[in-house]
Design an enzyme around this catalytic site. Structure first.
Site, PDB file in Angstrom:
ATOM      1  N   ASN A   7      -6.181   1.086   0.014  1.00  0.00           N
ATOM      2  CA  ASN A   7      -6.746   0.785   1.091  1.00  0.00           C
ATOM      3  C   ASN A   7      -6.691   1.994   2.179  1.00  0.00           C
ATOM      4  O   ASN A   7      -5.598   2.390   2.794  1.00  0.00           O
ATOM      5  CB  ASN A   7      -6.242  -0.768   1.715  1.00  0.00           C
ATOM      6  N   GLU A  34     -11.529  -0.221   2.898  1.00  0.00           N
ATOM      7  CA  GLU A  34     -12.004  -0.182   4.222  1.00  0.00           C
ATOM      8  C   GLU A  34     -12.284   1.421   4.391  1.00  0.00           C
ATOM      9  O   GLU A  34     -11.662   2.171   5.106  1.00  0.00           O
ATOM     10  CB  GLU A  34     -10.572  -0.182   5.152  1.00  0.00           C
ATOM     11  N   ASP A 147      -7.496  -4.500  -2.263  1.00  0.00           N
ATOM     12  CA  ASP A 147      -6.505  -5.406  -1.202  1.00  0.00           C
ATOM     13  C   ASP A 147      -6.874  -6.928  -1.253  1.00  0.00           C
ATOM     14  O   ASP A 147      -8.211  -7.133  -0.456  1.00  0.00           O
ATOM     15  CB  ASP A 147      -7.102  -4.522   0.168  1.00  0.00           C
ATOM     16  N   ASN A 149      -5.559  -9.067   0.538  1.00  0.00           N
ATOM     17  CA  ASN A 149      -5.187  -9.755   1.733  1.00  0.00           C
ATOM     18  C   ASN A 149      -4.817 -11.116   1.465  1.00  0.00           C
ATOM     19  O   ASN A 149      -4.865 -12.259   2.136  1.00  0.00           O
ATOM     20  CB  ASN A 149      -6.417  -9.913   2.659  1.00  0.00           C
ATOM     21  N   ASP A 218      -1.957  -5.762  -1.814  1.00  0.00           N
ATOM     22  CA  ASP A 218      -2.793  -4.853  -2.886  1.00  0.00           C
ATOM     23  C   ASP A 218      -2.415  -5.255  -4.492  1.00  0.00           C
ATOM     24  O   ASP A 218      -1.233  -4.876  -4.657  1.00  0.00           O
ATOM     25  CB  ASP A 218      -2.601  -3.457  -2.487  1.00  0.00           C
ATOM     26  N   ASP A 247      -2.033   2.184   6.789  1.00  0.00           N
ATOM     27  CA  ASP A 247      -1.039   1.282   6.886  1.00  0.00           C
ATOM     28  C   ASP A 247      -0.821   0.626   5.308  1.00  0.00           C
ATOM     29  O   ASP A 247       0.305  -0.142   5.498  1.00  0.00           O
ATOM     30  CB  ASP A 247      -1.161   0.177   7.774  1.00  0.00           C
ATOM     31  N   HIS A 248      -1.447   0.987   4.471  1.00  0.00           N
ATOM     32  CA  HIS A 248      -1.211   0.714   2.992  1.00  0.00           C
ATOM     33  C   HIS A 248      -0.766   1.809   2.205  1.00  0.00           C
ATOM     34  O   HIS A 248      -1.125   3.197   2.580  1.00  0.00           O
ATOM     35  CB  HIS A 248      -2.588   0.190   2.190  1.00  0.00           C
TER      36      HIS A 248
END
Length: 257
Positions: A7, A34, A147, A149, A218, A247-248
């Site tokens: 991501n 993303e 990802d 989530n 993930d 942030d991943h």
């Protein structure tokens, strides 16, 4: 064969970081989420120059997924998750690379929950479970990478008690993930590291990366036909600690084909 998911949290602003990671690790397949860029703003020339063919589904400001293949072009199978023709969010791509079917997904976040966004997450999840079942029935080697989530279990979150009301950790989300696995899919990262504390995401706030206050959201799932080829899996954790990072962190699996 190394298949990775990442991501990137904005391919425009983090293209340099993406290209650096591709050069360093040379995955055979990289699934990106993303993108946060419209279709025409995907940096195809730079991706090609790095040695990768690509297919992508962009969306202005939000979402967006891509499949990159080193030294070849991914052969597109499906653009958009089947089951709802009215769904315009760019969250799912499916392609064949070599002999392996690659599904790249960005499952909805779902917050705030309960609410319409959480309802959309669960409905999307049901469609995804149905598509995954179809893929299993083909008998093909398949990777579901992206990802999700979803925090599958308490050991996949730093201080899980803080996440009990979050859409990523609500019982409905975890139950859907369990039902997906029950169809025969192997969680490659957990199968390789059954007892390890291992995360793929760290928030930008409160020095989460420095404190290793992360989440494992993930995932790379392997179909029954592909699971015996699993050799290793891991997280390129250091990428998260670089300047202006996503942030991943990239997450990957090595397959012996």
């Amino acid at each position: 064969m190394r298949v990775a998911t990442f991501n990137v949290n904005g391919i425009g602003s983090r293209l340099g970081a993406l290209l650096q990671w591709l050069e360093e690790t040379r995955p055979d397949v990289a699934c990106l989420q993303e993108l946060k860029a419209p279709q025409e703003r995907f940096p195809l020339a730079e991706i090609n120059a790095a040695g990768y063919g690509a297919i992508w589904q962009g969306q202005k400001s939000w979402n967006g997924v891509a499949i990159l293949a080193r030294g070849t072009e991914p052969v597109e199978v499906t653009r958009g998750l089947p089951g709802d023709d009215s769904d315009e969010q760019s969250r799912y791509l499916e392609a064949v690379v070599g002999e392996v079917v690659i599904a790249c997904l960005y499952l909805p976040n779902g917050n705030p929950a309960p609410g319409p966004k959480f309802d959309y997450k669960l409905a999307w999840f049901e469609r995804f479970i149905a598509r995954a079942a179809q893929l299993v029935e083909t008998g093909a080697p398949v990777v579901l990478a992206g990802d999700y989530n979803v925090i599958p279990t308490e050991r996949d979150a730093y201080k899980p008690e803080r996440w009990v009301t979050d859409a990523l950790f609500r019982p409905e989300s975890r139950a859907a993930f369990e039902r997906l696995l029950a169809r025969g899919w192997t969680d490659a990262l957990r199968a390789t590291h059954p007892d390890e504390v291992i995360y793929t995401f760290w928030d930008y706030f409160r020095d989460a990366y420095g404190r290793n206050a992360g989440l494992r959201i993930d995932h790379l799932l392997l179909s029954p036909a592909l699971a015996p080829a699993l050799r290793s899996a891991g997280v390129d954790r250091d990428v998260r600690g670089r300047e202006k990072p996503s942030d991943h962190a990239p997450t990957w699996v090595e397959l012996d084909l």
